[in-house]
Design a protein around this motif. Structure first.
Motif, short mmCIF file in Angstrom:
data_model
loop_
_atom_site.label_atom_id
_atom_site.label_comp_id
_atom_site.label_asym_id
_atom_site.label_seq_id
_atom_site.Cartn_x
_atom_site.Cartn_y
_atom_site.Cartn_z
N VAL A 190 6.41 -3.37 1.79
CA VAL A 190 5.07 -3.31 1.21
C VAL A 190 4.20 -4.33 1.93
O VAL A 190 4.54 -5.51 1.96
N VAL A 191 3.09 -3.85 2.49
CA VAL A 191 2.19 -4.72 3.25
C VAL A 191 0.80 -4.69 2.63
O VAL A 191 0.18 -3.64 2.52
N ASP A 192 0.34 -5.85 2.20
CA ASP A 192 -1.01 -5.95 1.64
C ASP A 192 -1.40 -7.42 1.68
O ASP A 192 -0.59 -8.28 1.34
N ASP A 193 -2.62 -7.70 2.07
CA ASP A 193 -3.08 -9.09 2.13
C ASP A 193 -3.39 -9.65 0.75
O ASP A 193 -3.45 -10.85 0.56
N ASN A 194 -3.54 -8.78 -0.25
CA ASN A 194 -3.83 -9.21 -1.61
C ASN A 194 -2.52 -9.39 -2.37
O ASN A 194 -1.77 -8.43 -2.58
N ALA A 195 -2.23 -10.62 -2.79
CA ALA A 195 -0.97 -10.95 -3.45
C ALA A 195 -0.77 -10.14 -4.74
O ALA A 195 0.35 -9.68 -5.02
N ASP A 196 -1.82 -9.95 -5.53
CA ASP A 196 -1.70 -9.19 -6.78
C ASP A 196 -1.30 -7.74 -6.49
O ASP A 196 -0.47 -7.16 -7.18
N ASP A 197 -1.91 -7.16 -5.47
CA ASP A 197 -1.59 -5.78 -5.10
C ASP A 197 -0.15 -5.66 -4.61
O ASP A 197 0.55 -4.72 -4.97
N LEU A 222 8.31 -7.80 1.08
CA LEU A 222 6.87 -8.00 1.05
C LEU A 222 6.36 -8.66 2.32
O LEU A 222 7.01 -9.57 2.84
N ALA A 223 5.19 -8.21 2.77
CA ALA A 223 4.53 -8.83 3.91
C ALA A 223 3.04 -8.94 3.59
O ALA A 223 2.45 -8.01 3.05
N ALA A 224 2.45 -10.09 3.93
CA ALA A 224 1.04 -10.34 3.64
C ALA A 224 0.12 -10.00 4.81
O ALA A 224 -1.09 -10.07 4.67
N SER A 225 0.70 -9.62 5.94
CA SER A 225 -0.12 -9.33 7.12
C SER A 225 0.59 -8.32 8.01
O SER A 225 1.80 -8.08 7.88
N ALA A 226 -0.15 -7.76 8.95
CA ALA A 226 0.42 -6.82 9.91
C ALA A 226 1.47 -7.52 10.77
O ALA A 226 2.52 -6.93 11.06
N ASN A 227 1.23 -8.76 11.16
CA ASN A 227 2.21 -9.49 11.99
C ASN A 227 3.52 -9.70 11.25
O ASN A 227 4.59 -9.52 11.82
N GLU A 228 3.43 -10.09 9.97
CA GLU A 228 4.64 -10.26 9.15
C GLU A 228 5.39 -8.94 9.04
O GLU A 228 6.61 -8.90 9.12
#
Length: 153
Positions: A37-44, A61-67
């Protein structure tokens, strides 16, 4: 591009949503699937993780495209669920980089794009970039489970 996060659900209303899931789709299971799951919004990210875990899936979980790209290269991933609108590299760039990876087990990961935009342009761009499905935020649990199971089977 603007980023609109999923509608905020209270813990109580989220639990009601999980409990009231349509019983006709109970045959679909995410058990034994590892979903990135990739999303920059932690709640999402957390809401999506809860939804997937409720159906038996394992979540990375990943917070960015690079992660996310790093995860795809280091872990065995069964499906990708990624937001489109993220700062820095967006979901379109992420899926293009994944599709360019050398190993088929990495480059052919089934992928679902998420966006709050009703624009056909977003959907067309996502599918052209390499996503197989496009879902709108806020994501419906049944719709998400159906999309993942269709792609991995």
């Amino acid at each position: 591009m603007t980023h609109n996060s999923m509608n905020r659900l209270s813990h109580h209303s989220f639990q009601e949503k999980l409990i009231s899931t349509d019983p006709s789709v109970s045959w679909r299971s995410l058990e034994e699937l590892r979903i990135l799951v990739v999303d920059d919004n932690a709640d999402d990210r957390e809401l999506l993780a809860l939804m997937i875990e409720q159906e038996g899936g394992e979540v990375v979980l990943a917070a960015s495209a690079n992660e996310a790209l790093d995860c795809c290269q280091k872990l065995s991933i069964d499906a990708l669920v990624s937001d489109i609108c993220m700062p820095g590299e967006d979901g379109y760039t992420l899926i293009k980089k994944i599709r360019a990876l050398s190993l088929p087990s990495q480059s052919q990961i089934p992928a679902i794009a998420l966006s709050s935009s009703l624009s056909n342009n977003y959907r067309e761009q996502a599918l052209a970039a390499g996503f197989q499905k496009y879902l709108l935020k806020p994501v419906d649990l049944d719709e998400l489970v159906t999309a993942i199971t269709e792609l991995v089977n």
